[in-house]
Design a protein around this motif. Structure first.
Motif, PDB file in Angstrom:
ATOM      1  N   ILE A 126       0.745  -1.197  -0.149  1.00 11.82           N
ATOM      2  CA  ILE A 126      -0.149   0.503   0.129  1.00 11.82           C
ATOM      3  C   ILE A 126       0.786   1.422  -0.399  1.00 11.82           C
ATOM      4  O   ILE A 126       0.231   2.260  -0.886  1.00 11.82           O
ATOM      5  CB  ILE A 126      -1.027  -0.050   0.873  1.00 11.82           C
ATOM      6  CG1 ILE A 126      -2.304  -1.299   1.224  1.00 11.82           C
ATOM      7  CG2 ILE A 126      -1.531   1.326   1.190  1.00 11.82           C
ATOM      8  CD1 ILE A 126      -2.137  -1.712   2.100  1.00 11.82           C
ATOM      9  N   MET A 127       1.877   0.897   0.713  1.00 11.02           N
ATOM     10  CA  MET A 127       2.757   2.535   0.831  1.00 11.02           C
ATOM     11  C   MET A 127       3.353   2.726  -0.187  1.00 11.02           C
ATOM     12  O   MET A 127       3.897   3.739  -0.422  1.00 11.02           O
ATOM     13  CB  MET A 127       3.499   1.942   2.349  1.00 11.02           C
ATOM     14  CG  MET A 127       4.768   3.528   2.429  1.00 11.02           C
ATOM     15  SD  MET A 127       6.307   2.765   3.143  1.00 11.02           S
ATOM     16  CE  MET A 127       5.570   2.201   5.327  1.00 11.02           C
ATOM     17  N   SER A 128       3.692   1.431  -1.220  1.00 12.88           N
ATOM     18  CA  SER A 128       4.921   1.783  -2.327  1.00 12.88           C
ATOM     19  C   SER A 128       3.675   2.093  -3.108  1.00 12.88           C
ATOM     20  O   SER A 128       4.454   3.196  -3.680  1.00 12.88           O
ATOM     21  CB  SER A 128       5.159   0.126  -2.950  1.00 12.88           C
ATOM     22  OG  SER A 128       5.696   0.355  -3.792  1.00 12.88           O
ATOM     23  N   GLY A 129       2.259   2.296  -3.624  1.00 12.28           N
ATOM     24  CA  GLY A 129       2.115   2.084  -4.663  1.00 12.28           C
ATOM     25  C   GLY A 129       1.500   3.747  -4.631  1.00 12.28           C
ATOM     26  O   GLY A 129       0.618   4.737  -4.735  1.00 12.28           O
ATOM     27  N   MET A 133       2.469   7.569  -6.409  1.00  9.50           N
ATOM     28  CA  MET A 133       1.593   8.343  -6.847  1.00  9.50           C
ATOM     29  C   MET A 133       2.146  10.060  -7.506  1.00  9.50           C
ATOM     30  O   MET A 133       0.983  10.774  -8.224  1.00  9.50           O
ATOM     31  CB  MET A 133      -0.186   8.884  -6.576  1.00  9.50           C
ATOM     32  CG  MET A 133      -0.675   7.243  -6.714  1.00  9.50           C
ATOM     33  SD  MET A 133      -2.113   7.336  -5.505  1.00  9.50           S
ATOM     34  CE  MET A 133      -3.118   8.435  -6.231  1.00  9.50           C
ATOM     35  N   PHE A 134       2.812  10.050  -6.127  1.00  9.52           N
ATOM     36  CA  PHE A 134       3.322  11.550  -6.374  1.00  9.52           C
ATOM     37  C   PHE A 134       4.132  11.871  -5.779  1.00  9.52           C
ATOM     38  O   PHE A 134       5.022  12.971  -5.951  1.00  9.52           O
ATOM     39  CB  PHE A 134       2.769  12.364  -4.791  1.00  9.52           C
ATOM     40  CG  PHE A 134       1.414  12.122  -4.439  1.00  9.52           C
ATOM     41  CD1 PHE A 134       0.257  12.845  -5.294  1.00  9.52           C
ATOM     42  CD2 PHE A 134       0.759  11.175  -3.732  1.00  9.52           C
ATOM     43  CE1 PHE A 134      -1.031  12.347  -4.856  1.00  9.52           C
ATOM     44  CE2 PHE A 134      -0.453  11.022  -4.028  1.00  9.52           C
ATOM     45  CZ  PHE A 134      -1.281  11.450  -4.201  1.00  9.52           C
ATOM     46  N   ILE A 135       5.541  10.940  -6.270  1.00  7.90           N
ATOM     47  CA  ILE A 135       6.497  10.962  -6.127  1.00  7.90           C
ATOM     48  C   ILE A 135       7.194   9.367  -7.153  1.00  7.90           C
ATOM     49  O   ILE A 135       6.650   8.656  -7.650  1.00  7.90           O
ATOM     50  CB  ILE A 135       7.352   9.833  -4.834  1.00  7.90           C
ATOM     51  CG1 ILE A 135       6.923  10.418  -3.390  1.00  7.90           C
ATOM     52  CG2 ILE A 135       9.170  10.510  -4.511  1.00  7.90           C
ATOM     53  CD1 ILE A 135       7.272  10.848  -2.232  1.00  7.90           C
ATOM     54  N   CYS A 179       2.095  13.003 -12.160  1.00  5.43           N
ATOM     55  CA  CYS A 179       3.747  12.439 -12.083  1.00  5.43           C
ATOM     56  C   CYS A 179       4.123  11.356 -11.555  1.00  5.43           C
ATOM     57  O   CYS A 179       5.040  11.559 -11.171  1.00  5.43           O
ATOM     58  CB  CYS A 179       3.738  13.673 -11.931  1.00  5.43           C
ATOM     59  SG  CYS A 179       3.096  13.613  -9.889  1.00  5.43           S
ATOM     60  N   GLY A 180       3.305  10.438 -11.855  1.00  2.86           N
ATOM     61  CA  GLY A 180       3.833   9.091 -11.396  1.00  2.86           C
ATOM     62  C   GLY A 180       4.771   8.104 -12.152  1.00  2.86           C
ATOM     63  O   GLY A 180       5.453   7.605 -11.485  1.00  2.86           O
ATOM     64  N   ASP A 181       4.694   8.431 -13.545  1.00  4.66           N
ATOM     65  CA  ASP A 181       5.741   7.862 -14.465  1.00  4.66           C
ATOM     66  C   ASP A 181       6.489   8.600 -14.900  1.00  4.66           C
ATOM     67  O   ASP A 181       5.266   9.794 -15.705  1.00  4.66           O
ATOM     68  CB  ASP A 181       4.674   6.061 -15.220  1.00  4.66           C
ATOM     69  CG  ASP A 181       5.988   5.414 -14.827  1.00  4.66           C
ATOM     70  OD1 ASP A 181       7.033   5.244 -13.696  1.00  4.66           O
ATOM     71  OD2 ASP A 181       5.476   4.144 -15.376  1.00  4.66           O
ATOM     72  N   ILE A 286       7.145  16.976  -5.475  1.00  2.00           N
ATOM     73  CA  ILE A 286       5.913  16.811  -6.594  1.00  2.00           C
ATOM     74  C   ILE A 286       5.738  17.651  -6.979  1.00  2.00           C
ATOM     75  O   ILE A 286       4.500  18.190  -8.183  1.00  2.00           O
ATOM     76  CB  ILE A 286       5.300  16.860  -5.127  1.00  2.00           C
ATOM     77  CG1 ILE A 286       5.270  15.579  -4.228  1.00  2.00           C
ATOM     78  CG2 ILE A 286       3.634  17.533  -5.094  1.00  2.00           C
ATOM     79  CD1 ILE A 286       4.954  15.218  -2.553  1.00  2.00           C
ATOM     80  N   THR A 287       6.243  19.128  -6.655  1.00  2.00           N
ATOM     81  CA  THR A 287       5.794  20.030  -7.714  1.00  2.00           C
ATOM     82  C   THR A 287       7.263  21.000  -8.435  1.00  2.00           C
ATOM     83  O   THR A 287       6.659  21.769  -8.754  1.00  2.00           O
ATOM     84  CB  THR A 287       6.273  21.542  -5.830  1.00  2.00           C
ATOM     85  OG1 THR A 287       7.567  21.133  -6.025  1.00  2.00           O
ATOM     86  CG2 THR A 287       5.436  20.788  -5.208  1.00  2.00           C
TER      87      THR A 287
END
Length: 470
Positions: A126-129, A133-135, A179-181, A286-287
């Protein structure tokens, strides 16, 4: 002739990597050299193709470091932005490791889930997914694999199953946002889609798929993790008895007293600095679409401040960078560049438009499966860039909404890259970090679990697109 040579070199490279008899960075570098000499120089007699594939000129372009407009990723030849970013993040991760950050975090997580292995598997997926999403997924995997290996050493279990699940979930989470991939950035900026467009379309598909994937990996790895735990505990039981002076027995969960997470922090100042650097890296990633800073400039920045604040350990951190992975990427980009320069990727993409005819469902099925299969073996960045003009022409000629084809392409390229060890950058980095720490992940061992998971997500994506958009 050039196309035949490019294909033969690519096939030879792929076979040698799969056989795993020669170190893969040597394989890709030699094959890259053959592409330059045999394909570009002798067959094509085109020095311009060499310069375009080496792509060194891009490093000296201001847009490489700071983009005043939309962020663009290089899709021709060596992607130096990716190379520099990976190297920079490796230095940062090594610095954080020396500061005790990963040891502290893994102990903290282990304590939160009461040192139970299966909850760790689910939590880390869960943490990886979510983080991906943002990093950038490469950063997520660099971070999580290091933690997982540390946990495996502390809690006495084989970390490989969890590493495989983390890599897959990072790619799945990366498909949810713009921005995820890297392919998402290319598709979004080229077609004018926003972060919100992705999260409300591919994000929903990724969320639904994540539920199934967590259940899938739970079934695959539950017994394996517990068995490895029992085996390692039994192997170490004699040492534990010698130290404690008493009998040792295993009762299903290894819950002996562990060092407190706070005790993992040997230097509080250095720990705090490494945490701040990590937070800055996340914030910049993220930004970066808003600030204009490219991933290359972010990688150099975090590496620089890590080295400056590390003082006496700076040289050691540089030496600890996994240069074999860097060379692997360079060679791989050159070989894929041979496929690009000879027009092979464009021919594959063009074939999709011809075969699909006027049937929208067939068109979507072809795009998502061809994209997935191709991205499993060819870097998904150039393939996504090649496919964009194809789906644009298909949308005009066949009257299909461009957004429908865009989400189809996104899921195909992002998830297809999860199927093999070389399909996506996160896969290569994650497996390299594991091997560096003594945990080898073979092609067979990886694909045995990742290929079925890829098929599951592609089927879910295709069905969802059929129901939602047709």
């Amino acid at each position: 002739m050039a196309q035949i040579l490019a294909i033969l070199i690519f096939i030879c490279m792929f076979v040698l990597i799969v056989l795993d008899k020669i170190e893969r960075h040597i394989v890709t570098m030699v094959c890259g050299f053959l592409v330059i000499v045999l394909v570009f120089c002798l067959s094509m007699n085109d020095l311009n193709a060499v310069f375009q594939t080496l792509n060194i000129k891009s490093i000296f372009d201001i847009e490489f470091w700071y983009s005043s407009g939309s962020i663009k990723e290089s899709s021709i030849g060596i992607n130096w932005s990716t190379i520099i970013f990976i190297a920079g993040m490796m230095i940062m991760v090594e610095g954080m490791g020396k500061a005790g950050f990963f040891r502290w975090l893994c102990l903290k997580i282990a304590k939160m889930v009461d040192y139970k292995i299966i909850p760790i598997l689910i939590t880390f997926m869960i943490m990886s997914g979510f983080l991906a999403m943002f990093i950038d997924s490469i950063t997520v995997i660099l971070f999580l694999v290091a933690v997982t290996i540390e946990l495996g050493n502390l809690l006495k279990f084989n970390p490989v199953p969890i590493i495989i699940s983390e890599i897959f979930c990072a790619n799945l989470g990366g498909s949810a946002t713009m921005c995820g991939d890297p392919p998402n950035i290319i598709i979004g900026t080229s077609l004018g889609y926003s972060f919100g467009d992705f999260i409300t379309n591919t994000g929903v598909i990724a969320l639904i798929s994540m539920v199934f994937i967590i259940f899938y990996f739970y079934i695959c790895f539950k017994k394996q993790l517990i068995n490895s735990h029992v085996e390692l505990i039994n192997r170490d039981s004699e040492c534990l008895m010698a130290v404690s002076g008493s009998d040792f027995s295993y009762e299903g969960e290894y819950t002996t007293n562990y060092v407190d997470p706070k005790d993992a922090i040997l230097d509080k100042k250095r720990f705090l600095i490494s945490f701040i650097i990590f937070f800055i890296a996340i914030l910049l990633l993220i930004t970066h679409a808003q600030t204009g800073l490219t991933v290359a400039s972010i990688g150099v920045f975090v590496a620089a401040i890590t080295l400056v604040t590390s003082k006496n350990d700076a040289i050691d951190l540089i030496k600890r960078v996994d240069y074999k992975t860097i060379l692997f990427f360079i060679g791989l980009f050159i070989v894929v560049g041979g496929l690009e320069q000879t027009g092979i990727l464009e021919s594959v993409a063009d074939l999709i438009g011809k075969v699909s005819g006027g049937n929208t469902k067939i068109m979507i099925a072809i795009i998502i499966w061809i994209s997935a299969i191709a991205s499993a073996f060819v870097d998904n960045i150039p393939f996504a860039a090649t496919m964009i003009p194809i789906i644009q022409s298909l949308a005009i000629s066949q009257g299909v909404p461009l957004s429908t084809l865009a989400w189809t392409l996104t899921m195909g390229t992002d998830i297809g890259g999860s199927a093999t060890p070389i399909g996506a950058s996160a896969n290569v980095v994650g497996i390299s970090v594991a091997e560096k720490e003594g945990y080898s992940i073979s092609w067979k061992g990886y694909c045995m679990y990742s290929v079925p998971a890829t098929v599951i997500v592609i089927l879910i994506s295709m069905i969802y697109i059929f129901i939602k958009y047709i």
